[in-house]
Scaffold this motif. Structure first.
Motif, PDB file in Angstrom:
ATOM      1  N   LEU A  68       0.693  -1.127   0.060  1.00 14.57           N
ATOM      2  CA  LEU A  68      -0.089  -0.101  -0.054  1.00 14.57           C
ATOM      3  C   LEU A  68       0.868   1.194   0.069  1.00 14.57           C
ATOM      4  O   LEU A  68       2.131   1.062   0.105  1.00 14.57           O
ATOM      5  N   GLU A  69       0.277   2.206  -0.229  1.00 14.90           N
ATOM      6  CA  GLU A  69       1.104   3.612  -0.283  1.00 14.90           C
ATOM      7  C   GLU A  69       1.846   3.704   1.085  1.00 14.90           C
ATOM      8  O   GLU A  69       2.934   4.181   1.088  1.00 14.90           O
ATOM      9  N   LYS A  70       1.660   3.340   2.185  1.00 16.08           N
ATOM     10  CA  LYS A  70       2.397   3.581   3.625  1.00 16.08           C
ATOM     11  C   LYS A  70       2.506   2.179   4.142  1.00 16.08           C
ATOM     12  O   LYS A  70       2.668   2.170   5.588  1.00 16.08           O
ATOM     13  N   ALA A  71       2.216   1.065   3.789  1.00 19.23           N
ATOM     14  CA  ALA A  71       2.475  -0.194   4.298  1.00 19.23           C
ATOM     15  C   ALA A  71       2.797  -1.340   3.289  1.00 19.23           C
ATOM     16  O   ALA A  71       2.537  -1.339   1.960  1.00 19.23           O
ATOM     17  N   ARG A  72       3.663  -2.250   4.075  1.00 17.52           N
ATOM     18  CA  ARG A  72       3.874  -3.604   3.341  1.00 17.52           C
ATOM     19  C   ARG A  72       2.918  -4.684   4.146  1.00 17.52           C
ATOM     20  O   ARG A  72       3.264  -4.840   5.168  1.00 17.52           O
ATOM     21  N   VAL A  73       2.160  -5.280   3.646  1.00 16.79           N
ATOM     22  CA  VAL A  73       1.188  -6.135   4.273  1.00 16.79           C
ATOM     23  C   VAL A  73       1.369  -7.654   4.068  1.00 16.79           C
ATOM     24  O   VAL A  73       1.239  -7.988   2.761  1.00 16.79           O
TER      25      VAL A  73
END
Length: 318
Positions: free
Chosen positions: A223-228
């Protein structure tokens, strides 16, 4: 004649567990459910909330009843709450709007993103609104996490999502076990988590599926601000050992930077809060639902790559 300020609701789907939260929300806020539709008649729970509600087994008679109420004007339905199987949501939303009522629909709003485009046209034609329940956005722990992420603009977070909710053999026989009707595990039990993740961490940049089976699915999102890394399962064999030892049938965990986000509590009144916001004109609609509907559609159509790259550690329990 309805009391001033009091809204009339109809309910589609009263036999499932989630319908109780909708009934409670309407009652808690001082409004009324006057008509209920369900193909099953094991719906005695209605007596605990709205025993005077008219009850229908056939959608045709329910549809006719709503139309008559509208034409008479005195007891017309302001909102239709929809708790039916996923694949019927689109049709039941249309039924509501066609009868001059707003629709409040459980997740997923629909199974395919192009259905949302068509429903936007129905909204315009009828001048009625379609709302969905995205209750995790209202959870205090999620609100706090979103603030934290917004205050750290340049940080990319590492996130692990794990959700295992054991289901018996009945699940596979029911509509929930039919991907064409439920959308599969990622849609049926995962869509509210995916919505929550995108709400906090932004849009999808990369989407990988590692495994996809009837009872479980796992993958990786950037995501724009996360690795999930995420893992969803209805197979009790996937439960961590401490859950099995304690005879727990559900395991839910979200870690951000290896720190557990505690949101096991605080769920009790989220539907009531959701209804309150809808009635104040602040509910979530088609535009809000679109990203998660698009994502779960993509997830069930992507070819799994197997155990490669950065996959969720719980997959190794297989």
């Amino acid at each position: 004649m309805k009391e001033q300020g009091k809204k009339n609701f109809a309910l589609i789907g009263a036999a499932g567990y989630i319908a109780v939260r909708h009934m409670k929300a309407v009652k808690d806020l001082g409004h009324n459910i006057t008509a209920v539709l369900d193909k099953f008649d094991s719906v005695g729970i209605i007596d605990s909330y709205f025993p005077q509600a008219s009850f229908f087994l056939e959608p045709e008679r329910f549809d006719r009843h709503l139309y008559k109420l509208y034409k008479e004007g005195k007891e017309s339905i302001d909102y239709v709450s929809i708790c039916s199987p996923n694949y019927l949501h689109d049709a039941h939303i249309r039924l509501a709007l066609r009868n001059h009522s707003h629709a409040i629909c459980e997740k997923p709003l629909v199974l395919n993103p192009w259905n949302l485009d068509a429903l936007q046209e129905v909204e315009k034609e009828t001048n009625k609104n379609i709302y969905t329940i995205l209750q995790l956005r209202l959870h205090p722990a999620i609100i706090e996490l979103k603030k934290q992420v917004e205050n750290n603009e340049d940080k990319i977070y590492d996130v692990d999502l794990s959700y295992i909710t054991s289901r018996g053999k009945w699940y596979g026989i029911s509509w929930k076990g039919d991907e064409s009707k439920s959308g599969g595990v990622a849609t049926n039990i995962g869509i509210h988590f995916f919505d929550m993740l995108m709400y906090i961490f932004g849009d999808v940049k990369k989407n990988i599926v590692h495994i996809r089976e009837n009872s479980k699915i796992a993958g990786y999102l950037e995501l724009e601000k996360a690795r999930v890394r995420w893992f969803l399962s209805i197979d009790e064999n996937d439960l961590p050992l401490h859950c099995k030892d304690n005879q727990q049938r559900t395991f839910r965990s979200i870690t951000v930077e290896d720190k557990e986000i505690e949101f096991s509590n605080g769920f009790t009144d989220l539907h009531t809060q959701s209804y309150d916001q809808i009635l104040k004109g602040n509910g979530y609609g088609i535009r809000d639902a679109y990203p998660s509907v698009q994502l779960v559609h993509d997830i069930r159509n992507i070819k799994p790559i197997g155990l490669k790259d950065d996959y969720h550690p719980l997959i190794q329990l297989k």
